[in-house]
Design a protein around this motif. Structure first.
Motif, PDB file in Angstrom:
ATOM      1  N   VAL A 108       0.856  -1.185   0.000  1.00 10.62           N
ATOM      2  CA  VAL A 108       0.000   0.000   0.000  1.00 10.62           C
ATOM      3  C   VAL A 108       0.892   1.234   0.000  1.00 10.62           C
ATOM      4  CG1 VAL A 108      -1.772   1.280   1.247  1.00 10.62           C
ATOM      5  CG2 VAL A 108      -1.826  -1.212   1.231  1.00 10.62           C
ATOM      6  N   SER A 109       0.573   2.186  -0.862  1.00  9.46           N
ATOM      7  CA  SER A 109       1.424   3.370  -0.999  1.00  9.46           C
ATOM      8  C   SER A 109       0.640   4.653  -0.758  1.00  9.46           C
ATOM      9  CB  SER A 109       2.046   3.413  -2.401  1.00  9.46           C
ATOM     10  OG  SER A 109       1.035   3.671  -3.372  1.00  9.46           O
ATOM     11  N   PHE A 110       1.376   5.763  -0.655  1.00 10.25           N
ATOM     12  CA  PHE A 110       0.748   7.074  -0.485  1.00 10.25           C
ATOM     13  C   PHE A 110      -0.045   7.452  -1.734  1.00 10.25           C
ATOM     14  CE2 PHE A 110       0.242  11.531   0.356  1.00 10.25           C
ATOM     15  CZ  PHE A 110       0.302  11.638   1.735  1.00 10.25           C
ATOM     16  N   THR A 111       0.383   6.945  -2.881  1.00 10.92           N
ATOM     17  CA  THR A 111      -0.357   7.196  -4.118  1.00 10.92           C
ATOM     18  C   THR A 111      -1.765   6.610  -4.046  1.00 10.92           C
ATOM     19  OG1 THR A 111       1.706   7.163  -5.370  1.00 10.92           O
ATOM     20  CG2 THR A 111      -0.329   6.877  -6.613  1.00 10.92           C
ATOM     21  N   ASP A 112      -1.881   5.413  -3.431  1.00 11.03           N
ATOM     22  CA  ASP A 112      -3.203   4.803  -3.254  1.00 11.03           C
ATOM     23  C   ASP A 112      -4.094   5.705  -2.401  1.00 11.03           C
ATOM     24  OD1 ASP A 112      -2.363   2.486  -4.641  1.00 11.03           O
ATOM     25  OD2 ASP A 112      -1.464   1.688  -2.803  1.00 11.03           O
ATOM     26  N   PRO A 124       4.517   9.182   6.696  1.00 11.42           N
ATOM     27  CA  PRO A 124       4.283  10.632   6.786  1.00 11.42           C
ATOM     28  C   PRO A 124       2.805  10.960   6.974  1.00 11.42           C
ATOM     29  CG  PRO A 124       4.576   9.993   4.510  1.00 11.42           C
ATOM     30  CD  PRO A 124       4.842   8.753   5.322  1.00 11.42           C
ATOM     31  N   SER A 125       2.540  12.173   7.437  1.00 12.75           N
ATOM     32  CA  SER A 125       1.172  12.640   7.684  1.00 12.75           C
ATOM     33  C   SER A 125       0.889  13.872   6.836  1.00 12.75           C
ATOM     34  CB  SER A 125       0.979  12.993   9.164  1.00 12.75           C
ATOM     35  OG  SER A 125       1.264  11.902   9.997  1.00 12.75           O
ATOM     36  N   ALA A 126      -0.385  14.100   6.570  1.00 12.33           N
ATOM     37  CA  ALA A 126      -0.761  15.247   5.761  1.00 12.33           C
ATOM     38  C   ALA A 126      -2.163  15.722   6.133  1.00 12.33           C
ATOM     39  CB  ALA A 126      -0.712  14.893   4.269  1.00 12.33           C
ATOM     40  N   GLU A 127      -2.425  16.970   5.818  1.00 12.76           N
ATOM     41  CA  GLU A 127      -3.776  17.511   5.886  1.00 12.76           C
ATOM     42  C   GLU A 127      -4.225  17.805   4.466  1.00 12.76           C
ATOM     43  OE1 GLU A 127      -3.554  20.811   8.525  1.00 12.76           O
ATOM     44  OE2 GLU A 127      -3.783  19.570  10.314  1.00 12.76           O
ATOM     45  N   GLY A 172      -7.552  14.952   7.788  1.00 15.79           N
ATOM     46  CA  GLY A 172      -6.165  14.578   8.017  1.00 15.79           C
ATOM     47  C   GLY A 172      -5.935  13.146   7.553  1.00 15.79           C
ATOM     48  N   CYS A 173      -4.694  12.830   7.181  1.00 13.52           N
ATOM     49  CA  CYS A 173      -4.430  11.497   6.640  1.00 13.52           C
ATOM     50  C   CYS A 173      -2.953  11.180   6.744  1.00 13.52           C
ATOM     51  CB  CYS A 173      -4.901  11.418   5.192  1.00 13.52           C
ATOM     52  SG  CYS A 173      -4.057  12.607   4.094  1.00 13.52           S
ATOM     53  N   GLY A 174      -2.578   9.971   6.299  1.00  9.54           N
ATOM     54  CA  GLY A 174      -1.174   9.591   6.270  1.00  9.54           C
ATOM     55  C   GLY A 174      -1.010   8.089   6.192  1.00  9.54           C
ATOM     56  N   MET A 175       0.241   7.660   6.086  1.00  6.65           N
ATOM     57  CA  MET A 175       0.565   6.239   6.084  1.00  6.65           C
ATOM     58  C   MET A 175       0.657   5.751   7.526  1.00  6.65           C
ATOM     59  SD  MET A 175       0.656   5.608   2.902  1.00  6.65           S
ATOM     60  CE  MET A 175       1.289   3.925   2.944  1.00  6.65           C
ATOM     61  N   VAL A 176       0.070   4.592   7.799  1.00 11.17           N
ATOM     62  CA  VAL A 176       0.046   4.063   9.164  1.00 11.17           C
ATOM     63  C   VAL A 176       1.469   3.852   9.660  1.00 11.17           C
ATOM     64  CG1 VAL A 176      -0.730   2.179  10.645  1.00 11.17           C
ATOM     65  CG2 VAL A 176      -2.167   2.936   8.733  1.00 11.17           C
ATOM     66  N   ASP A 177       1.782   4.414  10.814  1.00 14.83           N
ATOM     67  CA  ASP A 177       3.113   4.280  11.389  1.00 14.83           C
ATOM     68  C   ASP A 177       3.405   2.806  11.673  1.00 14.83           C
ATOM     69  OD1 ASP A 177       5.243   4.234  13.527  1.00 14.83           O
ATOM     70  OD2 ASP A 177       5.069   6.400  13.279  1.00 14.83           O
ATOM     71  N   PRO A 178       4.596   2.302  11.317  1.00 15.13           N
ATOM     72  CA  PRO A 178       4.931   0.895  11.588  1.00 15.13           C
ATOM     73  C   PRO A 178       4.767   0.504  13.051  1.00 15.13           C
ATOM     74  CG  PRO A 178       6.541   1.863  10.105  1.00 15.13           C
ATOM     75  CD  PRO A 178       5.654   2.981  10.560  1.00 15.13           C
ATOM     76  N   ASN A 179       5.003   1.457  13.982  1.00 19.84           N
ATOM     77  CA  ASN A 179       4.822   1.155  15.404  1.00 19.84           C
ATOM     78  C   ASN A 179       3.375   0.786  15.726  1.00 19.84           C
ATOM     79  OD1 ASN A 179       7.519   1.674  15.989  1.00 19.84           O
ATOM     80  ND2 ASN A 179       7.144   3.850  16.404  1.00 19.84           N
ATOM     81  N   VAL A 180       2.421   1.417  15.027  1.00 17.35           N
ATOM     82  CA  VAL A 180       1.005   1.115  15.234  1.00 17.35           C
ATOM     83  C   VAL A 180       0.696  -0.296  14.744  1.00 17.35           C
ATOM     84  CG1 VAL A 180      -1.351   1.748  14.606  1.00 17.35           C
ATOM     85  CG2 VAL A 180       0.325   3.531  15.110  1.00 17.35           C
ATOM     86  N   LEU A 181       1.212  -0.647  13.573  1.00 11.09           N
ATOM     87  CA  LEU A 181       0.990  -1.990  13.045  1.00 11.09           C
ATOM     88  C   LEU A 181       1.545  -3.047  13.996  1.00 11.09           C
ATOM     89  CD1 LEU A 181       1.885  -1.408   9.275  1.00 11.09           C
ATOM     90  CD2 LEU A 181      -0.396  -1.602  10.279  1.00 11.09           C
ATOM     91  N   SER A 201       6.968  -5.307   8.365  1.00 10.46           N
ATOM     92  CA  SER A 201       7.896  -5.587   7.271  1.00 10.46           C
ATOM     93  C   SER A 201       7.189  -6.222   6.088  1.00 10.46           C
ATOM     94  CB  SER A 201       9.026  -6.509   7.754  1.00 10.46           C
ATOM     95  OG  SER A 201       8.509  -7.800   8.126  1.00 10.46           O
ATOM     96  N   VAL A 202       5.964  -6.687   6.302  1.00 10.98           N
ATOM     97  CA  VAL A 202       5.177  -7.329   5.247  1.00 10.98           C
ATOM     98  C   VAL A 202       4.042  -6.417   4.785  1.00 10.98           C
ATOM     99  CG1 VAL A 202       3.735  -9.321   4.642  1.00 10.98           C
ATOM    100  CG2 VAL A 202       5.719  -9.605   6.160  1.00 10.98           C
ATOM    101  N   TYR A 203       3.425  -5.747   5.740  1.00 14.68           N
ATOM    102  CA  TYR A 203       2.228  -4.957   5.426  1.00 14.68           C
ATOM    103  C   TYR A 203       2.477  -3.468   5.641  1.00 14.68           C
ATOM    104  CZ  TYR A 203      -0.162  -9.457   5.641  1.00 14.68           C
ATOM    105  OH  TYR A 203      -0.551 -10.752   5.421  1.00 14.68           O
ATOM    106  N   SER A 204       1.745  -2.680   4.899  1.00 17.19           N
ATOM    107  CA  SER A 204       1.717  -1.230   5.072  1.00 17.19           C
ATOM    108  C   SER A 204       0.262  -0.781   4.953  1.00 17.19           C
ATOM    109  CB  SER A 204       2.595  -0.526   4.032  1.00 17.19           C
ATOM    110  OG  SER A 204       2.177  -0.882   2.713  1.00 17.19           O
ATOM    111  N   GLY A 205       0.010   0.475   5.227  1.00 18.07           N
ATOM    112  CA  GLY A 205      -1.373   0.922   5.163  1.00 18.07           C
ATOM    113  C   GLY A 205      -1.489   2.430   5.239  1.00 18.07           C
ATOM    114  N   TYR A 206      -2.683   2.914   4.974  1.00 17.37           N
ATOM    115  CA  TYR A 206      -2.961   4.337   5.130  1.00 17.37           C
ATOM    116  C   TYR A 206      -4.218   4.514   5.973  1.00 17.37           C
ATOM    117  CZ  TYR A 206      -6.305   3.762   1.191  1.00 17.37           C
ATOM    118  OH  TYR A 206      -7.318   3.355   0.372  1.00 17.37           O
ATOM    119  N   ALA A 207      -4.337   5.706   6.538  1.00 13.10           N
ATOM    120  CA  ALA A 207      -5.509   6.040   7.350  1.00 13.10           C
ATOM    121  C   ALA A 207      -5.887   7.490   7.084  1.00 13.10           C
ATOM    122  CB  ALA A 207      -5.215   5.833   8.835  1.00 13.10           C
TER     123      ALA A 207
END
Length: 337
Positions: A214-218, A249-252, A278-287, A295-301
């Motif tokens: 999952v990428s920021f482009t998605d 990273p995070s963004a508005e 507000g939005c951003g890619m899920v921090d690895p610490n949260v996962l 290391s396998v999955y990523s995500g956005y919120a």
């Protein structure tokens, strides 16, 4: 007269009221007897006084009994006038916040998101700790969060009113395997002064997507699709760097002002842009905190306030109007249902 009042009868409420006025009003017959009581001989006052009181009590009891009979008959439908013209009953309408929330949900459902509910009364562990909030983060302070029960030895066990629906996401990630694509709508609470621009409770809709690659482009494409579905096909978006503990990273996100078309007006403060979420890619610490291998999955919120989106659509200047149940205000949205 005692026998007369004990056998009083009436066919309807109007006749009953006439009887009450005749016997028990200030100018009624019983009050007239009491006024003449001063002319009674002293040796007869006791006996006559008892009879007058008995008469008054009997009249009052009989009128009360008749009144109760009429009320019972009306409740049982025995006194319904079937010839009466039907009167109009005003139909209720959906609340403007419900209208907009349903529209938001519908847009994201068409993009594959499913609804996930969470508790309004939650614990610090899911609302803050698992979402990468530091122990000294200002959001944990009493000024922002409503605490129901505090545990001085372990803040993660504090019982609180959720301050965002991100806690629903941590609940879901902790109990489900990826891929995850959920939408979390709900009411949230913050200890803020109530004014035209803020309230101690409001509504959010938050989204989460976790999968491989999952990428920021998605994220950008999903939000662009949402903005154009909600505000019109010519809507533009821009993403500005920001900070949230649970995304990196995070963004508005801003949208081009749909009132002036981006030209600049009082509503957008002459910038041509209006912030909506507000939005951003899920921090690895949260996962990792939720048991998902980063290391396998990523995500956005992403997350948005329903009141904010409603204001943009309907230009409601005072947030308090959403919770005051003024029917004059609510009737303005009948056409939107």
């Amino acid at each position: 007269m005692l026998r007369e009042v004990s056998e009083l009868s009436a066919q309807n409420a109007e006749e009953l009221e006439a009887l009450r006025l005749k016997y028990l009003s200030k100018k009624g017959e019983i009050n007239a007897l009491m006024a003449d009581f001063r002319n009674v001989a002293a040796d007869q006052k006791k006996a006559i006084g008892i009879k007058i009181n008995e008469l008054k009590q009997t009249a009052q009891q009989r009128i009360n009994d008749l009144k109760e009979q009429f009320e019972t008959a009306e409740a049982q439908g025995e006194d319904i006038d079937l010839t009466r013209t039907a009167y109009p009953i005003a139909l209720g309408t959906r609340h403007p916040l419900t209208i907009v929330e349903n529209e938001i949900i519908d847009i994201f459902k068409r993009m594959g998101f499913v609804l996930a509910d969470g508790p309004e009364i939650d614990d610090d562990q899911h609302v803050f700790t698992m979402l990468n909030f530091a122990a000294d983060h200002p959001a944990r302070d009493m000024q922002d969060t409503f605490f129901i029960e505090q545990n001085p030895n372990d803040v993660a066990k504090n019982v609180i009113l959720r301050s965002h629906t991100s806690g629903d996401q941590s609940h879901y990630m902790a109990t489900h395997e990826p891929p995850i694509r959920i939408l979390c709508p709900g009411r949230v609470y913050r200890n803020e002064a109530i004014s035209a621009r803020a309230h101690c409770f409001f509504h959010q809709v938050e989204g989460l997507y976790v999968d491989k690659n999952v990428s920021f482009t998605d994220l950008k494409q999903v939000l662009l699709t949402f903005a154009r579905e909600m505000f019109g096909p010519d809507t533009k978006i821009r993403l500005r760097p920001s900070y949230f503990p649970f995304t990196e990273p995070s963004a508005e996100m801003d949208i081009s002002c749909h009132i002036c078309g981006g030209e600049g007006c009082g509503f957008c403060k002459h910038t041509g842009w209006v912030e909506i979420l507000g939005c951003g890619m899920v921090d690895p610490n949260v996962l990792e905190a939720c048991g998902i291998d980063s290391s396998v999955y990523s995500g956005y919120a992403f997350g948005m306030g329903v009141e904010r989106i409603t204001n943009l659509k309907y230009r409601v200047s005072d947030l308090r109007m959403f919770s005051e149940n003024d029917t004059r205000f609510l009737k303005e949205f009948e056409a939107a249902n």
